[in-house]
Enzyme design. Structure first.
Site, short mmCIF file in Angstrom:
data_model
loop_
_atom_site.label_atom_id
_atom_site.label_comp_id
_atom_site.label_asym_id
_atom_site.label_seq_id
_atom_site.Cartn_x
_atom_site.Cartn_y
_atom_site.Cartn_z
N LYS A 181 52.70 5.56 -8.99
CA LYS A 181 52.31 4.17 -8.81
C LYS A 181 50.80 4.20 -8.52
CE LYS A 181 51.69 0.09 -6.61
NZ LYS A 181 50.38 -0.31 -6.00
N GLY A 238 49.09 6.84 2.99
CA GLY A 238 48.55 5.50 3.19
C GLY A 238 48.75 5.03 4.62
N SER A 239 48.79 3.72 4.78
CA SER A 239 48.82 3.13 6.12
C SER A 239 50.22 3.21 6.72
CB SER A 239 48.39 1.66 6.05
OG SER A 239 49.37 0.89 5.37
N GLY A 243 53.65 2.39 4.70
CA GLY A 243 54.54 3.55 4.64
C GLY A 243 55.87 3.30 5.32
N GLU A 262 52.70 10.37 4.55
CA GLU A 262 51.63 10.84 5.44
C GLU A 262 50.85 9.60 5.83
OE1 GLU A 262 48.17 11.15 6.55
OE2 GLU A 262 47.68 12.10 4.64
N CYS A 299 42.23 10.88 6.80
CA CYS A 299 43.37 10.81 7.72
C CYS A 299 43.24 11.81 8.85
CB CYS A 299 44.68 11.01 6.96
SG CYS A 299 44.63 12.36 5.78
N GLU A 388 45.43 4.39 15.22
CA GLU A 388 44.34 4.69 14.30
C GLU A 388 43.58 3.43 13.90
OE1 GLU A 388 43.78 7.12 10.11
OE2 GLU A 388 45.51 5.80 10.32
#
Length: 505
Positions: A181, A238-239, A243, A262, A299, A388
């Site tokens: 994607k 991603g976020s 996620g 992740e 990250c 984060e």
């Protein structure tokens, strides 16, 4: 100059959709990009399943050659990839060229890993027909590919964690077809890398359904992909919010599947007294450099430093402030990321017990550093301070003593990394922290900074939730292949029916 067609690549065909979205490059003209939906998702997933019948049972050598061919085709398009990548993301050419090298290096590393074959974990318990009271059958075990995999491209790594990135390389190495994607922040970059994969498919005579790229900027497309009954696993970088939503969809399926997400972390640095006294200024400057690398859009960005309060801690804070103040505005990957960064910094600044050490003004897609300080007690009382903020924002947590530092370590959520800055005199304190930190993170390091993830056999890029959704997995390094394999035991199976890697045992 590379001009994207804006189409999907599905089973070897470049196809359009009835709807489109407009790309948002930092420089140059925008492009109409096909906006995929359930129909395109289904076509790609069905093609992947058709490819698995042959690709999942192909030889290790043929898969390794395919991975090498993809790397060659990416390199052949190097200048074009850099061109479209810089225009779409604002990343400097040198960064993209380095990331391209990492991408091709990952592919070739997995090719070598597949050829070596140790990942198969082959086991054989020979038959014991005369064993009493019952005979033992002949048992052979090997790791087998799980089937079609969906991979979500990442915003912050348009090459190394996207179309042909680590998740794709690991899945293809395992024998699993992949549906990517594409990330809407860099659709042209995704398209040209897909062209490289298509060329490798043709040169290696691989089933074209082994790889598809479906473009789109809607949540519906992602949902359609992860919920398709032919998909066996999902890889995501991603976020936390996105996620977790996809993770929940995978778990809610009639047949749940693993979601290897992740999701990032604050990657705390524990600055111990001996190191602070011996090289506090050096560490402060190094931290500022790591914090602002790539505009803080890694990250593994080391978002907080935990240090015992005192004059040396204040000197550390001032040195870090001065180093960060010299960093000018840098372009972030998307307008949305820049807006979220400013919002996150404002939320931190408004929190009780937080003082502003360095505040800056940034607008549009630009970002400049922020630096805050707080006490251990205030940090422990407010869980939001441990969340984060994606960008070059740092926080120094000044604890009253080593017991409070230990309490901060215990209070951490799951992390990708935890760092110890220490001297030999700090060994006892570090030893007390280690059992806590290794339960909190997938990688614990000493006297360095976590930005820069080595692609190697011994690397772990993952950690307890929310750093990732599966604490036993990694998205970087050769161990990543294990996410897309499952053990199968063969009992008294004739040799002609066994997988090639079990024959002759």
């Amino acid at each position: 100059m590379y001009s994207p067609t804006g189409k999907h690549l599905i089973a070897g065909d470049w196809v359009a959709s009835s709807g489109t979205f407009l790309s948002q490059p930092l420089e140059g003209p925008a492009s109409d990009i096909a906006n995929g939906g359930a129909a395109e998702a289904a076509r790609a997933c069905e093609a992947a399943e058709a490819a698995f019948v042959s690709y999942g049972y192909s030889s290790r050598e043929s898969r390794a050659a395919f991975l090498d061919a993809i790397a060659d085709e990416i390199e052949a398009r190097g200048a074009q990839i850099t061109d479209i990548g810089t225009r779409e993301t604002g990343l400097p050419a040198a960064r993209l060229e380095g990331e391209r090298g990492r991408t091709t290096g990952q592919l070739r590393l997995f090719a070598a890993h597949v050829r070596e074959g140790k990942y198969l974990d082959v086991r054989h318990d020979a038959a014991l027909p005369d064993r009493a009271p019952l005979p033992r059958p002949d048992l052979k075990m090997v790791q087998r590919p799980i089937g079609p995999v969906v991979v979500f491209g990442a915003s912050n790594f348009p090459l190394a964690f996207s179309t042909a990135g680590g998740d794709t390389a690991a899945a293809l190495a395992a024998g699993c077809p992949v549906v990517v994607k594409g990330h809407p922040a860099h659709p042209g970059t995704g398209e040209i890398v897909a062209e490289a994969i298509a060329a490798a498919i043709a040169s290696c005579s691989v089933h074209p359904g082994v790889f598809s790229l479906v473009q789109g900027n809607t949540n519906e497309l992602g949902a359609a992909l992860v919920q398709h009954p032919l998909i066996r696993a999902v890889g995501f970088t991603g976020s936390l919010g996105a996620g977790r939503a996809l993770f929940d969809l995978c778990a809610a399926r009639p047949e749940p599947i693993p979601f290897f997400g992740e999701l990032g972390s604050v990657n705390p640095v524990f600055l111990l007294p001996g190191a602070l006294a011996a090289r506090g200024a050096e560490i402060a400057k190094g931290w500022a450099g790591s914090l602002t690398m790539g505009v803080g859009q890694f990250c593994t960005n080391p978002g907080i430093v935990v240090v015992e309060k005192g004059a040396e801690a204040e000197s550390f804070l001032e040195t870090a402030r001065a180093a960060l103040a010299e960093v000018g505005p840098q372009v972030m990957l998307t307008d949305g990321i820049a807006t979220a960064y400013r919002s996150g910094a404002s939320k931190i600044a408004a929190s009780a017990g937080v003082r502003e050490v360095l505040t800056t003004t940034c607008d549009m897609r630009n970002a400049t550093p922020y630096l805050y300080a707080t006490t251990g007690a205030a940090w422990l009382a407010n869980a939001a301070l441990g969340e984060e903020v994606f960008g070059p924002m740092g926080m120094v947590v000044e604890v009253s003593d080593r017991e409070e530092m230990q309490a901060v370590a215990h209070a951490l959520h799951g992390q990708l990394t935890c760092t110890l800055q220490m001297e030999e005199s700090d060994t006892a304190q570090a030893a007390a922290l280690m059992p806590v930190l290794e339960r909190k993170a997938g990688r614990v390091l000493a006297n360095g900074f976590p930005t820069g993830v080595e692609v190697a056999d011994a690397m772990v890029h993952g950690g307890p939730y929310p750093a990732s959704t599966n604490f036993g997995a990694t998205s970087v390094g050769t161990l990543a292949i294990r996410r897309f394999l499952r053990p199968v035991s063969y009992q008294n199976i004739p040799e002609a029916l066994l997988p090639e890697d079990l024959r002759g045992l």
